[in-house]
Design a protein around this motif. Structure first.
Motif, mmCIF file in Angstrom:
data_model
loop_
_atom_site.group_PDB
_atom_site.id
_atom_site.type_symbol
_atom_site.label_atom_id
_atom_site.label_comp_id
_atom_site.label_asym_id
_atom_site.label_seq_id
_atom_site.Cartn_x
_atom_site.Cartn_y
_atom_site.Cartn_z
ATOM 1 N N ALA A 112 32.258 105.087 118.037
ATOM 2 C CA ALA A 112 31.335 104.277 117.016
ATOM 3 C C ALA A 112 31.406 102.815 117.830
ATOM 4 C CB ALA A 112 32.500 103.961 115.862
ATOM 5 N N LEU A 113 32.083 102.224 118.720
ATOM 6 C CA LEU A 113 32.107 101.255 119.678
ATOM 7 C C LEU A 113 30.627 101.391 120.591
ATOM 8 C CD1 LEU A 113 35.478 99.657 120.535
ATOM 9 C CD2 LEU A 113 33.734 98.878 119.128
ATOM 10 N N ILE A 114 30.933 102.373 121.305
ATOM 11 C CA ILE A 114 29.775 102.850 122.335
ATOM 12 C C ILE A 114 28.341 102.840 121.385
ATOM 13 C CG2 ILE A 114 29.000 104.316 124.046
ATOM 14 C CD1 ILE A 114 31.124 102.659 124.757
ATOM 15 N N SER A 115 28.483 103.536 120.319
ATOM 16 C CA SER A 115 27.137 103.662 119.735
ATOM 17 C C SER A 115 26.546 102.469 119.157
ATOM 18 C CB SER A 115 27.400 104.734 118.271
ATOM 19 O OG SER A 115 26.240 105.115 117.914
ATOM 20 N N THR A 116 27.334 101.664 118.566
ATOM 21 C CA THR A 116 27.045 100.629 118.071
ATOM 22 C C THR A 116 26.473 99.324 119.192
ATOM 23 O OG1 THR A 116 28.813 100.692 116.366
ATOM 24 C CG2 THR A 116 28.082 98.485 116.773
ATOM 25 N N ALA A 117 27.285 99.422 120.200
ATOM 26 C CA ALA A 117 26.850 98.730 121.430
ATOM 27 C C ALA A 117 25.233 99.173 121.865
ATOM 28 C CB ALA A 117 27.744 98.879 122.571
ATOM 29 N N SER A 118 25.028 100.303 121.526
ATOM 30 C CA SER A 118 23.791 100.999 122.072
ATOM 31 C C SER A 118 22.841 100.827 121.026
ATOM 32 C CB SER A 118 23.704 102.499 122.345
ATOM 33 O OG SER A 118 24.590 102.842 123.179
ATOM 34 N N ASN A 119 22.918 99.833 119.920
ATOM 35 C CA ASN A 119 22.139 99.367 118.836
ATOM 36 C C ASN A 119 21.717 100.732 118.112
ATOM 37 O OD1 ASN A 119 22.083 96.687 119.558
ATOM 38 N ND2 ASN A 119 20.737 97.008 120.837
ATOM 39 N N ASN A 120 22.555 101.582 117.828
ATOM 40 C CA ASN A 120 22.208 102.905 117.174
ATOM 41 C C ASN A 120 22.401 102.434 115.629
ATOM 42 O OD1 ASN A 120 21.369 104.629 119.113
ATOM 43 N ND2 ASN A 120 23.697 104.873 119.413
ATOM 44 N N GLY A 121 21.623 103.377 114.566
ATOM 45 C CA GLY A 121 21.642 103.077 113.244
ATOM 46 C C GLY A 121 23.041 103.694 112.865
ATOM 47 N N ARG A 122 23.502 103.170 111.519
ATOM 48 C CA ARG A 122 24.670 103.714 111.016
ATOM 49 C C ARG A 122 25.016 105.244 110.877
ATOM 50 N NH1 ARG A 122 24.850 102.816 104.629
ATOM 51 N NH2 ARG A 122 24.590 105.015 104.662
ATOM 52 N N ASP A 123 23.957 106.061 110.630
ATOM 53 C CA ASP A 123 24.262 107.521 110.526
ATOM 54 C C ASP A 123 24.561 107.915 112.116
ATOM 55 O OD1 ASP A 123 23.808 107.634 108.049
ATOM 56 O OD2 ASP A 123 21.460 108.114 108.107
ATOM 57 N N LYS A 124 23.828 107.552 113.012
ATOM 58 C CA LYS A 124 24.344 107.755 114.409
ATOM 59 C C LYS A 124 25.799 107.307 114.946
ATOM 60 C CE LYS A 124 22.950 109.240 118.653
ATOM 61 N NZ LYS A 124 23.675 110.248 119.007
ATOM 62 N N VAL A 125 25.944 106.066 114.318
ATOM 63 C CA VAL A 125 27.461 105.482 114.636
ATOM 64 C C VAL A 125 28.348 106.297 113.886
ATOM 65 C CG1 VAL A 125 28.989 103.836 114.310
ATOM 66 C CG2 VAL A 125 26.520 103.218 115.062
ATOM 67 N N VAL A 126 28.204 106.760 112.857
ATOM 68 C CA VAL A 126 29.220 107.789 112.409
ATOM 69 C C VAL A 126 29.265 109.079 112.952
ATOM 70 C CG1 VAL A 126 29.732 109.306 110.386
ATOM 71 C CG2 VAL A 126 28.962 106.701 110.129
ATOM 72 N N ALA A 127 27.968 109.670 113.360
ATOM 73 C CA ALA A 127 28.043 110.962 113.961
ATOM 74 C C ALA A 127 28.715 110.749 115.405
ATOM 75 C CB ALA A 127 26.434 111.451 114.304
ATOM 76 N N ASP A 128 28.537 109.686 116.269
ATOM 77 C CA ASP A 128 29.076 109.337 117.469
ATOM 78 C C ASP A 128 30.389 109.272 117.207
ATOM 79 O OD1 ASP A 128 26.609 109.824 118.669
ATOM 80 O OD2 ASP A 128 26.267 107.687 119.100
ATOM 81 N N ALA A 129 30.849 108.594 116.306
ATOM 82 C CA ALA A 129 32.525 108.694 116.056
ATOM 83 C C ALA A 129 33.196 110.090 115.514
ATOM 84 C CB ALA A 129 32.728 107.594 114.941
ATOM 85 N N ILE A 130 32.496 110.768 115.062
ATOM 86 C CA ILE A 130 32.735 112.105 114.843
ATOM 87 C C ILE A 130 33.051 112.987 116.107
ATOM 88 C CG2 ILE A 130 32.561 114.307 113.699
ATOM 89 C CD1 ILE A 130 31.508 112.604 111.230
ATOM 90 N N SER A 131 31.839 112.757 116.910
ATOM 91 C CA SER A 131 31.852 113.534 118.011
ATOM 92 C C SER A 131 33.090 112.979 119.088
ATOM 93 C CB SER A 131 30.443 113.421 118.554
ATOM 94 O OG SER A 131 29.401 113.910 117.764
ATOM 95 N N GLY A 132 33.091 111.716 119.012
ATOM 96 C CA GLY A 132 34.206 111.149 120.004
ATOM 97 C C GLY A 132 35.524 111.792 119.541
#
Length: 146
Positions: A112-132
């Protein structure tokens, strides 16, 4: 005080460098950053070597470009690893136990942190948190098998 040690054996070489920052959280974070950062840089070095061999030439510009890519990739991989290791250690300290759930929570927070820092949208942040969380949990379970 910083110190280093290099050891080896007949079955496999092992290099163990320890940097003591005076805090277990910082020690683990810096260790993760350096080790995985080196993996990321090595990955780029291998790819660039392949491309140079395939194209049949080497120039100063190609070497400078390869070094730049190695630094960027090493820094990125190292940052992700450092954040993950720090988060996993933090979860262990907060929860007071050492188990696979620390890896899962650390992976989710890191994703979630890395995705948020990459300026991704909410859905991508959630997906990246699940993947992580999934990758970290799988890696932790694989560690239990060996």
């Amino acid at each position: 005080m910083p110190w280093g040690r290099v050891t080896g054996s007949m079955s496999y070489p092992k290099v163990d460098v320890v940097i003591d920052m005076g805090n277990p959280f910082l020690n683990r974070t810096v260790d993760g950053f350096l080790k995985i950062g080196a993996v990321g840089a090595s990955k780029v070095a291998a790819e660039e070597t392949y491309h140079c061999i395939k194209k049949g030439g080497l120039s100063k510009g190609k070497v400078e470009d390869a070094l730049s890519k190695m630094c960027k990739e090493g820094f990125y991989w190292g940052t992700v690893a450092g954040v993950y290791v720090g988060m996993e250690h933090g979860m262990e300290r907060i929860r007071g136990t050492r188990d696979w759930k620390n890896a899962m929570l650390g992976g989710a927070i890191t994703g979630a942190l890395i995705s948020t820092a990459s300026n991704n949208g909410r859905d991508k942040v959630v997906a990246d948190a699940i993947s992580g969380a999934a990758v970290a949990t799988a890696a932790e379970f694989l560690n239990y098998l060996t």
